[in-house]
Write an enzyme that holds these catalytic residues in place. Structure first.
Site, mmCIF file in Angstrom:
data_model
loop_
_atom_site.group_PDB
_atom_site.id
_atom_site.type_symbol
_atom_site.label_atom_id
_atom_site.label_comp_id
_atom_site.label_asym_id
_atom_site.label_seq_id
_atom_site.Cartn_x
_atom_site.Cartn_y
_atom_site.Cartn_z
ATOM 1 N N PHE A 137 35.337 40.688 36.650
ATOM 2 C CA PHE A 137 35.937 41.998 36.355
ATOM 3 C C PHE A 137 36.985 42.304 37.417
ATOM 4 O O PHE A 137 36.701 42.281 38.605
ATOM 5 C CB PHE A 137 34.890 43.119 36.334
ATOM 6 C CG PHE A 137 35.498 44.438 35.923
ATOM 7 C CD1 PHE A 137 35.747 44.715 34.588
ATOM 8 C CD2 PHE A 137 35.884 45.371 36.883
ATOM 9 C CE1 PHE A 137 36.355 45.907 34.205
ATOM 10 C CE2 PHE A 137 36.486 46.568 36.498
ATOM 11 C CZ PHE A 137 36.713 46.839 35.160
ATOM 12 N N ASP A 222 38.612 39.081 45.192
ATOM 13 C CA ASP A 222 38.489 40.483 44.814
ATOM 14 C C ASP A 222 37.207 41.009 45.466
ATOM 15 O O ASP A 222 36.106 40.744 44.991
ATOM 16 C CB ASP A 222 38.438 40.582 43.288
ATOM 17 C CG ASP A 222 38.218 42.006 42.787
ATOM 18 O OD1 ASP A 222 37.801 42.864 43.599
ATOM 19 O OD2 ASP A 222 38.444 42.255 41.595
ATOM 20 N N LYS A 251 37.102 50.649 45.968
ATOM 21 C CA LYS A 251 35.821 51.366 45.920
ATOM 22 C C LYS A 251 35.396 52.095 47.206
ATOM 23 O O LYS A 251 35.640 53.276 47.334
ATOM 24 C CB LYS A 251 34.737 50.422 45.412
ATOM 25 C CG LYS A 251 34.960 50.096 43.915
ATOM 26 C CD LYS A 251 33.709 49.642 43.219
ATOM 27 C CE LYS A 251 33.860 49.752 41.700
ATOM 28 N NZ LYS A 251 34.501 48.612 41.053
#
Ligand SMILES: *Cc1c(COP(=O)(O)O)cnc(C)c1O
Length: 396
Positions: A137, A222, A251
């Protein structure tokens, strides 16, 4: 507005893209959040691995309020002290000498992909292929959903940007077969988060690094979900000691305020020249002040060590639950405070049952309970989670 009015109004006016839990959150403190009617919840999701310092952390409140009184935004046409402090601090904790600041994870990956494409083109016009993993993702922009190895995020948005290929995560031979001199980058999460908390072997990542070197492809990690102490180290790549050429963050970086970043190795420091990339809001002093405060708390409290301790405690408790419910729990996996509990059936009802009992957890990839609490979570709170989870599992 009361709870029903808020839900009804949101459902009427917001695009219907989210399937939300039927509660209205109002405020929080530490690892607890409270709904509009005052019901308390133990937060074992932290806004999807975002609220690393929990809710209403005093250092974060102080940083945000004092910066808001000074300057919230001024554009990157000017310098600010908060931005200077942040890029310096990022370099210090990561070892990457330069970074670019943006506002989200998708934007961070988008920028990393642009840089990798430009670096590839400088070597050869056909060096633009990007290989990412199945079940990965990477975000929801057109390019990052293309990099995301899950058709469900892509369907309906075709034509997609070209030059992306997908490989099974953890399968070195499969990657070896796909590598050639036209690959400009391999993009991986060092632990797949949204895809179901899949932890590869250290050896796999080490061999991927060697393959990238062999074909002069950049390795992009990532670390949007795994970075910033979540797995018990500053960055997940430090477990395997495989340093990527580019790392993306978001995040947890702002402790809850939107901010993302991509960080690059020295050899890539000048691939993008003035005018090649940009962002209006990226690196604004308010978000930078929040990030500076977050990093400072992480460093001063040695948060990674705490994460290792609580993560081990939780994992032991979860393994005991697996022992008690072998027909319901298939596997416990993860690192630090990013833990996946693979169930033998879809996890939606378990999430609902925990919510009812005052505990927020999340289910991803259909049947994987994802625990990603605030990193400041205590043993007592972890125990509380285990007790509620056990009750919920009995009924599950
Ligand atoms: C959440 C996430 C993203 C996307 O971040 P947004 O801020 O939602 O754009 C990208 N990659 C990983 C690994 C993520 O967990």
């Amino acid at each position: 507005m009361n709870t029903q009015e808020i839900i009804q109004t949101t459902e009427q006016y917001y695009l219907p893209v989210f399937s939300r839990n039927q509660i209205v959150l109002d405020h929080g403190k530490g690892c607890k959040v409270y709904d509009k009617d005052g019901k308390e919840y133990l937060d074992f999701l932290a806004g999807i691995a975002v609220n690393a310092l929990g809710h209403a952390h005093p250092a974060l409140i102080e940083a945000i309020t004092s910066q808001a009184k000074k300057l919230i935004h001024c554009s990157n046409l000017y310098y600010t002290e908060e931005q200077a402090l942040l890029v310096k601090q990022l370099a210090k904790v990561s070892g990457f000498p330069r970074s670019f600041l943006c506002n989200s994870g998708a934007e961070a990956n988008e920028g990393a992909i642009k840089l990798a494409r430009k670096a590839g083109k400088q070597k050869s016009p056909s060096k633009f292929k990007i290989i990412s993993a199945i079940h990965s993702f990477h975000g929801r922009t057109l390019t990052t959903l293309t990099a995301t190895g899950q058709p469900k995020y892509q369907q309906g948005y075709e034509p997609l940007p070209t030059g992306f290929e997908y490989v099974e995560f953890g399968n070195l031979q499969a990657l070896e077969k796909m590598m050639d001199n036209d690959v400009c980058a391999v993009l991986l999460e060092p632990i797949q988060g949204e895809g179901g908390v899949h932890v590869p072997t250290d050896e796999y990542l080490q061999q991927v690094r060697l393959l990238c070197d062999k074909y002069e492809a950049l390795l992009i990690f990532d670390e949007i979900q795994t970075g910033l102490c979540r797995t018990g180290k500053w960055f997940a790549w430090q477990h395997s000691n495989v340093k990527p050429d580019i790392m993306t963050l978001a995040k947890a970086l702002g402790g809850g305020l939107p901010i993302g970043a991509f960080l690059v190795a020295e050899k890539l420091a000048h691939v993008l020249a003035p005018g090649d990339h940009g962002s209006t809001f990226g690196g604004n002093p308010l978000a930078c002040a929040a990030a500076n405060a977050t990093l400072k708390v992480m460093q001063e409290t040695e948060l990674s060590k705490h994460v290792v301790e609580i993560g081990d405690y939780l994992k032991q408790g979860l393994l005991k639950l697996q022992h008690k419910f072998p027909s319901k729990i298939k596997e416990v996996r993860g690192r630090g405070l990013l833990i996946g509990l693979e169930l033998t059936a879809a996890g939606g009802t378990l999430v609902a049952s925990c919510l009812e009992k005052g505990v927020i957890i999340n289910c991803t990839a259909g049947n994987v309970i994802r625990l990603a609490p605030p990193l400041i979570v205590t043993k007592e709170e972890s125990e509380q989670l285990l007790v509620v989870l056990e009750q919920a599992l009995v009924e599950f």
